[in-house]
Design a protein around this motif. Structure first.
Motif, PDB file in Angstrom:
ATOM      1  N   SER A 152     -73.107  36.507  76.774  1.00 22.40           N
ATOM      2  CA  SER A 152     -72.804  35.735  76.120  1.00 22.40           C
ATOM      3  C   SER A 152     -72.923  34.248  75.965  1.00 22.40           C
ATOM      4  O   SER A 152     -73.214  33.598  75.063  1.00 22.40           O
ATOM      5  CB  SER A 152     -71.334  36.070  75.798  1.00 22.40           C
ATOM      6  N   PRO A 163     -69.384  38.994  70.992  1.00 24.12           N
ATOM      7  CA  PRO A 163     -69.472  39.581  69.648  1.00 24.12           C
ATOM      8  C   PRO A 163     -68.758  41.043  69.464  1.00 24.12           C
ATOM      9  O   PRO A 163     -68.551  41.623  70.707  1.00 24.12           O
ATOM     10  CB  PRO A 163     -71.092  39.854  69.431  1.00 24.12           C
ATOM     11  N   PHE A 164     -68.185  41.207  68.697  1.00 23.62           N
ATOM     12  CA  PHE A 164     -67.651  42.627  68.188  1.00 23.62           C
ATOM     13  C   PHE A 164     -67.682  42.726  66.909  1.00 23.62           C
ATOM     14  O   PHE A 164     -67.591  41.898  65.887  1.00 23.62           O
ATOM     15  CB  PHE A 164     -66.130  42.751  68.892  1.00 23.62           C
ATOM     16  N   ARG A 165     -67.577  44.266  66.529  1.00 22.29           N
ATOM     17  CA  ARG A 165     -67.826  44.643  65.107  1.00 22.29           C
ATOM     18  C   ARG A 165     -66.418  44.642  64.460  1.00 22.29           C
ATOM     19  O   ARG A 165     -65.347  45.284  64.985  1.00 22.29           O
ATOM     20  CB  ARG A 165     -68.343  46.056  65.323  1.00 22.29           C
ATOM     21  N   THR A 166     -66.351  44.177  63.267  1.00 21.38           N
ATOM     22  CA  THR A 166     -64.942  44.096  62.426  1.00 21.38           C
ATOM     23  C   THR A 166     -64.946  44.987  61.342  1.00 21.38           C
ATOM     24  O   THR A 166     -64.021  45.439  61.027  1.00 21.38           O
ATOM     25  CB  THR A 166     -64.424  42.739  62.206  1.00 21.38           C
ATOM     26  N   SER A 167     -66.148  45.307  60.695  1.00 22.43           N
ATOM     27  CA  SER A 167     -66.245  46.398  59.762  1.00 22.43           C
ATOM     28  C   SER A 167     -66.065  47.657  60.035  1.00 22.43           C
ATOM     29  O   SER A 167     -66.285  48.118  61.143  1.00 22.43           O
ATOM     30  CB  SER A 167     -67.772  46.142  59.053  1.00 22.43           C
ATOM     31  N   THR A 168     -65.173  48.411  58.970  1.00 24.19           N
ATOM     32  CA  THR A 168     -64.973  49.704  59.312  1.00 24.19           C
ATOM     33  C   THR A 168     -66.089  50.878  58.640  1.00 24.19           C
ATOM     34  O   THR A 168     -66.239  52.019  58.725  1.00 24.19           O
ATOM     35  CB  THR A 168     -63.753  50.281  58.726  1.00 24.19           C
ATOM     36  N   THR A 169     -67.183  49.968  58.025  1.00 23.15           N
ATOM     37  CA  THR A 169     -68.304  50.855  57.435  1.00 23.15           C
ATOM     38  C   THR A 169     -69.197  51.267  58.480  1.00 23.15           C
ATOM     39  O   THR A 169     -69.578  50.806  59.541  1.00 23.15           O
ATOM     40  CB  THR A 169     -68.991  49.925  56.690  1.00 23.15           C
ATOM     41  N   ILE A 171     -72.167  52.621  60.607  1.00 21.48           N
ATOM     42  CA  ILE A 171     -73.423  52.083  61.004  1.00 21.48           C
ATOM     43  C   ILE A 171     -74.458  52.922  60.869  1.00 21.48           C
ATOM     44  O   ILE A 171     -74.329  54.075  61.315  1.00 21.48           O
ATOM     45  CB  ILE A 171     -73.841  51.361  62.412  1.00 21.48           C
TER      46      ILE A 171
END
Length: 173
Positions: A152, A163-169, A171
């Motif tokens: 990082s 970084p981390f993923r915030t979307s619930t969509t 991949i």
């Protein structure tokens, strides 16, 4: 069996898994004291119902007939159970002997999963580490966290810009 007795026997308990830093929310279904299922807690704000195979295996670990439930000591090729007080005395005596004969750095300390998620560990590890005085102190961070922080830093200029993923969509590839 009466309706009241039956409803007291079957119940759902909510806990957090202590096996890693994720602290996933768990839903336990119980029949008396027997675990009938473990699944992710859909209402947990962090894990949102997702769990790993380790959490699912908690039932198997808990019920394993070969699971150690008391301290044991080896005499030659034989193993025998001992009382907790005797186990602590044995460890203290042998640890003191190792330090006396080889010095403080002959002992290494490790703090990692799952013990770092235990309140007793948080209270007792620092004074024990200070008392032993070894330079050899390691943790799960040595393997997991520090490499992530280094990358990082190289990528984003700061070790805490992870970084981390915030979307619930989902991949898709």
């Amino acid at each position: 069996m009466s309706e009241v007795a039956s409803s007291k026997q079957f119940r759902t308990e909510y806990r957090a898994c202590n096996l890693c830093e994720a602290i996933c929310g768990l839903t336990f279904n119980l029949d008396g004291e027997n675990i009938t299922s473990i699944r992710g807690d859909d209402n947990d704000p962090f894990s949102r119902g997702h769990i790993c195979p380790k959490a699912v295996a908690l039932k198997d670990i808990h019920e394993d007939p070969e699971r150690l439930r008391t301290p044991i000591v080896r005499n030659g090729s034989e193993w025998r159970p001992i009382e907790w007080d005797d186990a602590f005395e044995l460890v203290a005596t042998q640890l003191a002997g190792i330090i006396r004969e080889h010095g403080n750095d002959a002992v290494a300390l490790y703090a990692g999963n799952p013990n770092v998620h235990n309140f007793g560990h948080l209270l007792n590890f620092p004074p024990i580490a200070k008392l032993i005085g070894s330079r050899n102190v390691f943790s799960a961070s040595s393997v997991d966290q520090l490499p992530q922080q280094l990358v990082s830093y190289w990528m984003f200029g700061h070790q805490f810009l992870i970084p981390f993923r915030t979307s619930t969509t989902p991949i898709t590839f």
